[in-house]
Design a protein around this motif. Structure first.
Motif, PDB file in Angstrom:
ATOM      1  N   MET A   1       3.051   8.470 -31.639  1.00 14.45           N
ATOM      2  CA  MET A   1       5.016   8.282 -30.803  1.00 14.45           C
ATOM      3  C   MET A   1       4.431   7.261 -29.523  1.00 14.45           C
ATOM      4  O   MET A   1       4.884   7.959 -28.197  1.00 14.45           O
ATOM      5  N   LYS A   2       5.597   6.651 -29.304  1.00 13.83           N
ATOM      6  CA  LYS A   2       5.715   5.697 -28.066  1.00 13.83           C
ATOM      7  C   LYS A   2       6.708   6.174 -27.741  1.00 13.83           C
ATOM      8  O   LYS A   2       7.699   6.619 -27.972  1.00 13.83           O
ATOM      9  N   PRO A   3       6.812   6.427 -26.316  1.00 15.10           N
ATOM     10  CA  PRO A   3       7.972   7.600 -25.351  1.00 15.10           C
ATOM     11  C   PRO A   3       9.148   6.398 -25.294  1.00 15.10           C
ATOM     12  O   PRO A   3       8.352   5.013 -24.677  1.00 15.10           O
ATOM     13  N   LEU A   4      10.154   7.032 -25.105  1.00 15.06           N
ATOM     14  CA  LEU A   4      11.250   6.158 -25.078  1.00 15.06           C
ATOM     15  C   LEU A   4      11.279   5.418 -23.369  1.00 15.06           C
ATOM     16  O   LEU A   4      11.407   6.634 -22.783  1.00 15.06           O
ATOM     17  N   CYS A   5      11.672   4.043 -22.814  1.00 16.23           N
ATOM     18  CA  CYS A   5      11.480   3.620 -22.352  1.00 16.23           C
ATOM     19  C   CYS A   5      13.253   3.704 -21.540  1.00 16.23           C
ATOM     20  O   CYS A   5      14.038   3.580 -22.001  1.00 16.23           O
ATOM     21  N   PHE A   6      13.596   4.450 -20.574  1.00 13.07           N
ATOM     22  CA  PHE A   6      14.824   3.794 -20.051  1.00 13.07           C
ATOM     23  C   PHE A   6      15.279   3.662 -18.468  1.00 13.07           C
ATOM     24  O   PHE A   6      14.724   4.053 -17.834  1.00 13.07           O
ATOM     25  N   VAL A   7      15.141   2.533 -18.934  1.00 13.42           N
ATOM     26  CA  VAL A   7      15.483   1.633 -17.333  1.00 13.42           C
ATOM     27  C   VAL A   7      17.291   2.119 -16.868  1.00 13.42           C
ATOM     28  O   VAL A   7      18.235   1.035 -17.519  1.00 13.42           O
ATOM     29  N   ALA A   8      17.235   2.100 -15.264  1.00 10.36           N
ATOM     30  CA  ALA A   8      18.677   2.129 -14.802  1.00 10.36           C
ATOM     31  C   ALA A   8      18.680   1.174 -14.036  1.00 10.36           C
ATOM     32  O   ALA A   8      18.376   1.205 -12.954  1.00 10.36           O
ATOM     33  N   LEU A   9      19.703   0.913 -14.188  1.00 14.65           N
ATOM     34  CA  LEU A   9      20.395  -0.380 -13.458  1.00 14.65           C
ATOM     35  C   LEU A   9      21.643  -0.450 -12.625  1.00 14.65           C
ATOM     36  O   LEU A   9      22.806   0.099 -12.917  1.00 14.65           O
ATOM     37  N   GLY A  10      21.681  -1.227 -11.366  1.00 19.53           N
ATOM     38  CA  GLY A  10      23.351  -0.422 -10.272  1.00 19.53           C
ATOM     39  C   GLY A  10      22.939  -0.681  -9.134  1.00 19.53           C
ATOM     40  O   GLY A  10      22.004  -0.764  -8.670  1.00 19.53           O
ATOM     41  N   ASP A  11      23.934   0.013  -8.514  1.00 18.02           N
ATOM     42  CA  ASP A  11      24.087   0.416  -7.671  1.00 18.02           C
ATOM     43  C   ASP A  11      24.034   2.037  -6.851  1.00 18.02           C
ATOM     44  O   ASP A  11      23.156   2.580  -7.374  1.00 18.02           O
ATOM     45  N   SER A  12      24.643   2.369  -5.994  1.00 11.17           N
ATOM     46  CA  SER A  12      24.512   3.088  -4.879  1.00 11.17           C
ATOM     47  C   SER A  12      24.697   4.698  -6.085  1.00 11.17           C
ATOM     48  O   SER A  12      24.494   5.974  -6.205  1.00 11.17           O
ATOM     49  N   LEU A  13      25.589   4.293  -7.195  1.00 14.40           N
ATOM     50  CA  LEU A  13      26.068   5.517  -7.851  1.00 14.40           C
ATOM     51  C   LEU A  13      25.411   5.654  -8.887  1.00 14.40           C
ATOM     52  O   LEU A  13      24.708   7.261  -9.049  1.00 14.40           O
ATOM     53  N   THR A  14      24.043   5.010  -9.670  1.00 17.25           N
ATOM     54  CA  THR A  14      22.953   4.830 -10.338  1.00 17.25           C
ATOM     55  C   THR A  14      21.831   5.990  -9.426  1.00 17.25           C
ATOM     56  O   THR A  14      20.819   6.660  -9.332  1.00 17.25           O
ATOM     57  N   GLU A  15      21.669   4.689  -8.139  1.00 21.07           N
ATOM     58  CA  GLU A  15      20.702   5.311  -6.943  1.00 21.07           C
ATOM     59  C   GLU A  15      20.249   7.056  -7.126  1.00 21.07           C
ATOM     60  O   GLU A  15      19.365   7.407  -6.951  1.00 21.07           O
ATOM     61  N   GLY A  16      21.764   7.582  -7.062  1.00 23.90           N
ATOM     62  CA  GLY A  16      21.631   8.311  -7.664  1.00 23.90           C
ATOM     63  C   GLY A  16      22.894   9.097  -5.985  1.00 23.90           C
ATOM     64  O   GLY A  16      22.311  11.035  -5.463  1.00 23.90           O
ATOM     65  N   ILE A  17      22.587   8.644  -5.050  1.00 24.34           N
ATOM     66  CA  ILE A  17      23.424   9.105  -4.036  1.00 24.34           C
ATOM     67  C   ILE A  17      25.303  10.461  -4.090  1.00 24.34           C
ATOM     68  O   ILE A  17      25.452   9.836  -5.327  1.00 24.34           O
ATOM     69  N   GLY A  18      24.510  11.094  -3.146  1.00 20.54           N
ATOM     70  CA  GLY A  18      25.149  12.089  -3.583  1.00 20.54           C
ATOM     71  C   GLY A  18      25.047  13.438  -4.480  1.00 20.54           C
ATOM     72  O   GLY A  18      25.552  14.324  -4.553  1.00 20.54           O
ATOM     73  N   ASP A  19      23.783  13.718  -4.517  1.00 20.29           N
ATOM     74  CA  ASP A  19      23.031  14.010  -4.917  1.00 20.29           C
ATOM     75  C   ASP A  19      21.764  14.526  -4.635  1.00 20.29           C
ATOM     76  O   ASP A  19      20.855  13.869  -5.541  1.00 20.29           O
ATOM     77  N   PRO A  20      21.525  15.236  -3.585  1.00 17.87           N
ATOM     78  CA  PRO A  20      20.359  15.244  -2.930  1.00 17.87           C
ATOM     79  C   PRO A  20      19.255  16.709  -3.473  1.00 17.87           C
ATOM     80  O   PRO A  20      19.482  17.102  -4.159  1.00 17.87           O
ATOM     81  N   VAL A  21      18.588  15.776  -3.673  1.00 15.51           N
ATOM     82  CA  VAL A  21      16.846  16.832  -4.237  1.00 15.51           C
ATOM     83  C   VAL A  21      15.984  16.289  -3.464  1.00 15.51           C
ATOM     84  O   VAL A  21      15.338  15.727  -2.641  1.00 15.51           O
ATOM     85  N   ASP A  22      14.972  17.580  -2.509  1.00 12.90           N
ATOM     86  CA  ASP A  22      14.712  16.958  -1.665  1.00 12.90           C
ATOM     87  C   ASP A  22      14.394  16.510  -0.588  1.00 12.90           C
ATOM     88  O   ASP A  22      15.139  16.243   0.360  1.00 12.90           O
ATOM     89  N   GLU A  23      13.997  15.053  -0.495  1.00 10.02           N
ATOM     90  CA  GLU A  23      13.998  14.778   0.709  1.00 10.02           C
ATOM     91  C   GLU A  23      14.289  12.886   0.489  1.00 10.02           C
ATOM     92  O   GLU A  23      14.945  12.287   1.150  1.00 10.02           O
ATOM     93  N   GLY A  24      15.302  12.930  -1.457  1.00 14.20           N
ATOM     94  CA  GLY A  24      15.746  12.130  -1.834  1.00 14.20           C
ATOM     95  C   GLY A  24      16.377  12.046  -2.609  1.00 14.20           C
ATOM     96  O   GLY A  24      17.424  13.449  -2.621  1.00 14.20           O
ATOM     97  N   TRP A  25      17.382  11.042  -3.097  1.00 16.91           N
ATOM     98  CA  TRP A  25      18.146  11.193  -4.276  1.00 16.91           C
ATOM     99  C   TRP A  25      18.144  11.320  -5.966  1.00 16.91           C
ATOM    100  O   TRP A  25      16.691  10.761  -6.451  1.00 16.91           O
TER     101      TRP A  25
END
Length: 294
Positions: A1-25
């Motif tokens: 069964m092929k894994p589903l591939c999810f690709v996210a495009l966009g700006d800081s909202l999708t990058e994850g700014i505002g939701d810190p984990v470890d040393e990143g977003w």
């Protein structure tokens, strides 16, 4: 069964700014990916567990629609995605070069390319930055008008390409400060979790999310009002200056025009003009797609 591939495009909202984990977003897209797979859950950058999700976040802070089209989309298509999120447009409204016809053409090209490759699109309309920052009315209204124009285009194109579309511009979402980070422009952890949960519900309704929905309860406390005010006093002005350097002179002109129309009682003309611009932008796409039409 092929894994589903999810690709996210966009700006800081999708990058994850505002939701810190470890040393990143982390962000809503990563949280959503964790709830798409039926077994192992989502794993980053290409792990091939059966029934899991390959998740690639290509979003970059500050990106405009042109960046998504020229830089992010080609990489995304090489990954042969099953699911592509495209959430972008706010940064376009913060530039003096803003042109809703160009924004519409770029988004149409991105959406069409994803659709041609068989990917399911995820899109969202967004609140305007003027409202989020609490700018004075004369300054906020031109930005709001621009964001409404972008949202109108996103609505129309989302319908055209059968996208899973999420409304994030409603007053309830904007007014709930517990959903936002200290910068008042990006969701905090609770906000990112809510976005992920809403997208998950929409995907599950189409049979596209086999895992459990992301929890809406944050692991970290929401920022206090004093933290938000401190950010605005120390870093907020700099952020706005960096994003709006080329816009500020034009924004002052737009604000002055806004005041003149308000005094004359003719503000509705500005809204009507923006509506006509959106209509023309979408009509241009229709003509471009049907060159032989009478």
């Amino acid at each position: 069964m092929k894994p589903l591939c999810f690709v996210a495009l966009g700006d800081s909202l999708t990058e994850g700014i505002g939701d810190p984990v470890d040393e990143g977003w982390r962000g809503w897209a990563a949280l959503l990916a964790e709830g798409l797979g039926a077994r192992e859950g989502a794993v980053r950058e290409g792990a091939a567990h059966e029934g899991a999700v390959r998740f690639h976040n290509l979003a970059v802070s500050g990106s405009q629609t042109g960046d998504v089209l020229d830089r992010q989309l080609p990489v995304a298509l090489e990954l042969r995605p099953d699911l592509v999120s495209v959430v972008v447009g706010v940064n376009d409204t913060l530039r003096c070069t803003f042109d809703i016809r160009a924004v519409a053409a770029r988004l149409d090209e991105v959406y069409a390319a994803a659709a041609r490759h068989g990917a399911q699109l995820l899109t969202a309309c967004l609140p305007d930055p003027g409202a989020m920052l609490g700018l004075p009315g004369a300054l906020a209204r031109p930005l709001a008008r621009r964001q409404r124009a972008v949202n109108a285009v996103v609505h129309a194109l989302s319908e055209r390409y059968a996208a899973v579309h999420l409304h994030l511009s409603d007053d309830e979402w904007v007014a709930d400060r517990a959903l936002w980070s200290a910068d008042r422009l990006h969701p905090g952890e609770r906000g990112h979790r809510l976005v992920a949960a809403r997208f998950h519900a929409l995907l599950a309704a189409r049979g596209l999310a086999a895992g459990s929905p992301p929890s809406c309860e944050p692991q970290l406390p929401s920022p206090t009002r004093s933290a938000s005010l401190l950010w605005l006093a120390t870093e907020g002005t700099g952020w706005v200056a960096r994003r709006c350097t080329d816009l500020l002179p034009q924004l002052l002109t737009l604000a002055a025009d806004e005041v003149r129309h308000q005094v004359r009682g003719s503000s509705a003309r500005l809204d009507l003009s923006a509506t006509h611009a959106v209509t023309a932008a979408l009509a241009a796409l229709t003509v471009a797609e049907q060159p032989d039409a009478a």
